[in-house]
Scaffold this motif. Structure first.
Motif, PDB file in Angstrom:
ATOM      1  N   ALA A  39       3.626   6.169  -5.345  1.00 28.80           N
ATOM      2  CA  ALA A  39       3.577   6.345  -6.802  1.00 28.80           C
ATOM      3  C   ALA A  39       2.512   7.357  -7.204  1.00 28.80           C
ATOM      4  O   ALA A  39       2.727   8.227  -8.067  1.00 28.80           O
ATOM      5  CB  ALA A  39       3.324   5.000  -7.469  1.00 28.80           C
ATOM      6  N   VAL A  40       1.309   7.241  -6.598  1.00 20.61           N
ATOM      7  CA  VAL A  40       0.217   8.183  -6.910  1.00 20.61           C
ATOM      8  C   VAL A  40       0.611   9.593  -6.534  1.00 20.61           C
ATOM      9  O   VAL A  40       0.400  10.559  -7.283  1.00 20.61           O
ATOM     10  CB  VAL A  40      -1.074   7.752  -6.188  1.00 20.61           C
ATOM     11  CG1 VAL A  40      -2.145   8.835  -6.318  1.00 20.61           C
ATOM     12  CG2 VAL A  40      -1.572   6.433  -6.736  1.00 20.61           C
ATOM     13  N   ALA A  41       1.199   9.753  -5.361  1.00 18.73           N
ATOM     14  CA  ALA A  41       1.605  11.082  -4.902  1.00 18.73           C
ATOM     15  C   ALA A  41       2.650  11.688  -5.837  1.00 18.73           C
ATOM     16  O   ALA A  41       2.610  12.878  -6.181  1.00 18.73           O
ATOM     17  CB  ALA A  41       2.140  11.011  -3.475  1.00 18.73           C
ATOM     18  N   ALA A  42       3.591  10.833  -6.255  1.00 15.50           N
ATOM     19  CA  ALA A  42       4.635  11.321  -7.162  1.00 15.50           C
ATOM     20  C   ALA A  42       4.033  11.768  -8.491  1.00 15.50           C
ATOM     21  O   ALA A  42       4.440  12.780  -9.082  1.00 15.50           O
ATOM     22  CB  ALA A  42       5.667  10.224  -7.374  1.00 15.50           C
ATOM     23  N   SER A  43       3.058  10.991  -8.971  1.00 12.33           N
ATOM     24  CA  SER A  43       2.402  11.347 -10.239  1.00 12.33           C
ATOM     25  C   SER A  43       1.682  12.679 -10.118  1.00 12.33           C
ATOM     26  O   SER A  43       1.741  13.529 -11.025  1.00 12.33           O
ATOM     27  CB  SER A  43       1.403  10.256 -10.645  1.00 12.33           C
ATOM     28  OG  SER A  43       2.074   9.032 -10.862  1.00 12.33           O
ATOM     29  N   LEU A  44       0.983  12.879  -9.017  1.00  8.15           N
ATOM     30  CA  LEU A  44       0.263  14.136  -8.811  1.00  8.15           C
ATOM     31  C   LEU A  44       1.216  15.313  -8.732  1.00  8.15           C
ATOM     32  O   LEU A  44       0.976  16.385  -9.296  1.00  8.15           O
ATOM     33  CB  LEU A  44      -0.582  14.052  -7.539  1.00  8.15           C
ATOM     34  CG  LEU A  44      -1.774  13.084  -7.593  1.00  8.15           C
ATOM     35  CD1 LEU A  44      -2.436  12.969  -6.217  1.00  8.15           C
ATOM     36  CD2 LEU A  44      -2.788  13.550  -8.634  1.00  8.15           C
ATOM     37  N   VAL A  45       2.329  15.106  -8.056  1.00  8.07           N
ATOM     38  CA  VAL A  45       3.327  16.176  -7.950  1.00  8.07           C
ATOM     39  C   VAL A  45       3.903  16.512  -9.316  1.00  8.07           C
ATOM     40  O   VAL A  45       4.078  17.673  -9.691  1.00  8.07           O
ATOM     41  CB  VAL A  45       4.440  15.765  -6.958  1.00  8.07           C
ATOM     42  CG1 VAL A  45       5.600  16.776  -7.015  1.00  8.07           C
ATOM     43  CG2 VAL A  45       3.886  15.666  -5.546  1.00  8.07           C
ATOM     44  N   PHE A  64       0.824  -1.198   0.000  1.00  4.25           N
ATOM     45  CA  PHE A  64       0.000   0.000   0.000  1.00  4.25           C
ATOM     46  C   PHE A  64       0.864   1.257   0.000  1.00  4.25           C
ATOM     47  O   PHE A  64       0.570   2.248  -0.689  1.00  4.25           O
ATOM     48  CB  PHE A  64      -0.918  -0.027   1.232  1.00  4.25           C
ATOM     49  CG  PHE A  64      -1.751   1.210   1.350  1.00  4.25           C
ATOM     50  CD1 PHE A  64      -2.957   1.324   0.645  1.00  4.25           C
ATOM     51  CD2 PHE A  64      -1.338   2.284   2.148  1.00  4.25           C
ATOM     52  CE1 PHE A  64      -3.708   2.471   0.755  1.00  4.25           C
ATOM     53  CE2 PHE A  64      -2.105   3.424   2.243  1.00  4.25           C
ATOM     54  CZ  PHE A  64      -3.295   3.526   1.547  1.00  4.25           C
ATOM     55  N   GLN A  65       1.911   1.216   0.782  1.00  8.13           N
ATOM     56  CA  GLN A  65       2.776   2.395   0.859  1.00  8.13           C
ATOM     57  C   GLN A  65       3.450   2.692  -0.481  1.00  8.13           C
ATOM     58  O   GLN A  65       3.621   3.848  -0.868  1.00  8.13           O
ATOM     59  CB  GLN A  65       3.814   2.179   1.954  1.00  8.13           C
ATOM     60  CG  GLN A  65       3.221   2.186   3.359  1.00  8.13           C
ATOM     61  CD  GLN A  65       4.262   1.898   4.432  1.00  8.13           C
ATOM     62  OE1 GLN A  65       5.418   1.571   4.132  1.00  8.13           O
ATOM     63  NE2 GLN A  65       3.852   1.985   5.694  1.00  8.13           N
ATOM     64  N   LEU A  66       3.792   1.604  -1.214  1.00  4.65           N
ATOM     65  CA  LEU A  66       4.403   1.816  -2.552  1.00  4.65           C
ATOM     66  C   LEU A  66       3.402   2.454  -3.523  1.00  4.65           C
ATOM     67  O   LEU A  66       3.735   3.358  -4.304  1.00  4.65           O
ATOM     68  CB  LEU A  66       4.899   0.474  -3.094  1.00  4.65           C
ATOM     69  CG  LEU A  66       6.142  -0.106  -2.418  1.00  4.65           C
ATOM     70  CD1 LEU A  66       6.434  -1.500  -2.960  1.00  4.65           C
ATOM     71  CD2 LEU A  66       7.354   0.811  -2.647  1.00  4.65           C
ATOM     72  N   ILE A  67       2.171   1.950  -3.480  1.00  5.17           N
ATOM     73  CA  ILE A  67       1.135   2.502  -4.377  1.00  5.17           C
ATOM     74  C   ILE A  67       0.865   3.960  -4.056  1.00  5.17           C
ATOM     75  O   ILE A  67       0.772   4.828  -4.941  1.00  5.17           O
ATOM     76  CB  ILE A  67      -0.155   1.670  -4.263  1.00  5.17           C
ATOM     77  CG1 ILE A  67       0.064   0.261  -4.821  1.00  5.17           C
ATOM     78  CG2 ILE A  67      -1.305   2.361  -4.999  1.00  5.17           C
ATOM     79  CD1 ILE A  67      -1.122  -0.665  -4.612  1.00  5.17           C
TER      80      ILE A  67
END
Length: 462
Positions: free
Chosen positions: A18-24, A12-15
């Protein structure tokens, strides 16, 4: 086993990472694009301001202020003339433009048609023009005149037009004649020109001018009737002998033919048949000025109070200017588009009528008392190409026949029918005791009587 994700699990932490990085990343790209657009806009604005403020980077425009000076005080050199006529040179070429600029034209009648012809001739390079018109600008002239303004009301049309032409072309030589053209001394006004434009609205003077030009081998282009018309798609150029529908053209053509002129005069005219129009009553003082039946299709009205939609006379004038320019340049309009097959139709109708009359009389007839002009008037102008028999359809095989067989064949006693109806009419009305109303009814007979009166009016001398 539970399907719920454990928020403390490594997966879960990896997912989430990844989502946070994409949003940034997406946010950063959007911010970068926004900043870049603002930067480009700012740079563009600064560049424009630098270009405007920096005199060294500005292209110097020609000084056109000299053009506003009085033509008599300015030498308008060849370079400026060629720049003004650049599009015409591109179309006609050096040789053609030399002929146009060396040509001279006289415009007789400087109203709605003549003024537009004159303006476009001068805009296109004509260097010498003579303007002939005795009339003055009125308020009602302003809906169609090429150059008149409120300030020109009450001034001679030729002076108003001269002033405008000199503002258009500094090199133009304008010969202004505020007088009426008369055949007795008309040669003076037509002397030394290459083309004559007839834009006269008086039939008698128009015919005199055309006859004079024909007899003296002067090239002339004539304008027919633009009044009471509204369909610009019906306007065309033709030889006077090929005109159809137009009542003014028909009247002019007949008068010229009586004077020995049958063809050889190009005209602009409309194939639109004038409809029902309401005109103002003619004031008594107008009757004191001369004949009031100047146009055969309107009794007791002078041409000055005919209804006119402004654009129509201008289109007539533009047709005239275009034709003359092409002629002068040596690039003539070789084959103006005619109304297809109408002449052949008239010939067939006349031939069929000749055959029918021969059967009626029991004798061989070589010539009828009516001609193709009469056929065109009866078929097109009076019956509008429709049968006199209800429901007044366009005949698939049109025919002309006498209405009352016991009376002579005349344009007044001639009607349009479907061929089969014409045969029936002749067969059943051959009995002198049978009147056409007995066959076709009182309403049809009343219609024929009205049409007969209309023919009589159109044929009446002006």
């Amino acid at each position: 086993m539970s399907l719920a994700l454990n928020i403390h699990s490594q997966r879960f932490q990896l997912i989430a990472t990844a989502v946070a990085a994409s949003l940034v990343t997406a946010g950063a790209l959007a911010a970068y694009n926004s900043v870049s657009k603002r930067e480009r806009r700012r740079n563009l604005s600064e560049e424009v301001l630098r270009s405007v403020s920096n005199e060294a980077s500005v292209h110097t425009l020609p000084d056109y202020s000299v053009y506003k000076e009085d033509a008599s005080n300015v030498r308008y050199d060849e370079e400026l003339i060629r720049e003004q006529l650049a599009r015409n040179y591109a179309f006609f070429g050096e040789e053609g433009m030399a002929k146009i600029r060396g040509g001279s034209v006289v415009v007789v009648g400087c109203g709605g048609v003549g003024s537009w012809a004159a303006v476009m001739l001068v805009r296109s390079g004509i260097s010498k023009i003579r303007l002939v018109d005795f009339d003055q600008v009125t308020l009602s002239s302003l809906n169609r005149h090429a150059s008149a303004t409120l300030n020109d009301v009450g001034t001679p049309k030729v002076k108003c037009l001269e002033r405008n032409l000199k503002q258009i072309a500094k090199w133009i030589d304008v010969d202004c004649r505020a007088e009426i053209w008369r055949k007795e001394e008309g040669g003076d006004l037509l002397e030394g020109v290459d083309w004559v434009i007839d834009a006269i609205d008086n039939i008698s003077t128009k015919v005199d001018l055309l006859k004079y030009c024909h007899d003296h081998n002067l090239k002339v282009f004539s304008s027919m009737g633009a009044s009471a018309k509204s369909d610009p798609t019906r306007i065309q150029i033709s030889d006077i002998s090929h005109t159809i529908y137009d009542p003014l053209a028909r009247s002019v053509r007949r008068r010229l033919r009586l004077l020995g002129v049958t063809s050889g005069i190009p005209v602009v005219y409309s194939t639109e048949v004038p409809g029902d129009v309401k005109l103002l009553p003619l004031p008594e003082e107008e009757f004191q000025k001369g004949p009031v039946k100047e146009l055969g299709f309107f009794d007791d009205f002078r041409v000055r109070i005919l209804p006119v939609i402004g654009p129509l006379p201008s289109i007539f004038g533009l047709n005239i200017a275009t034709y003359i320019l092409c002629e002068l340049a040596g690039k003539p309009i070789l084959n103006p588009l005619p109304i297809k097959n109408r002449k052949k139709l008239y010939e067939r109708l006349l031939r069929d009528l000749l055959h029918r009359e021969s059967k009626l009389t029991g004798e061989t007839i070589n010539k009828l008392p009516i001609d193709e002009d009469d056929v065109g008037m009866i078929f097109e102008d009076v019956y509008l190409g429709r049968s006199v028999i209800p429901p007044h359809l366009v005949p698939s095989r049109p025919a002309l026949t006498r209405w009352i067989l016991t009376q002579p064949l005349t344009p007044e006693n001639c009607v349009v029918m479907e061929y089969a109806d014409a045969e029936k009419h002749v067969k059943e009305c051959s009995n002198p005791t049978i009147h056409p109303r007995d066959i076709w009814g009182e309403d049809v007979n009343a219609l024929v009587e009205r049409r007969s009166e209309e023919v009589a009016r159109q044929r009446a001398p002006a």
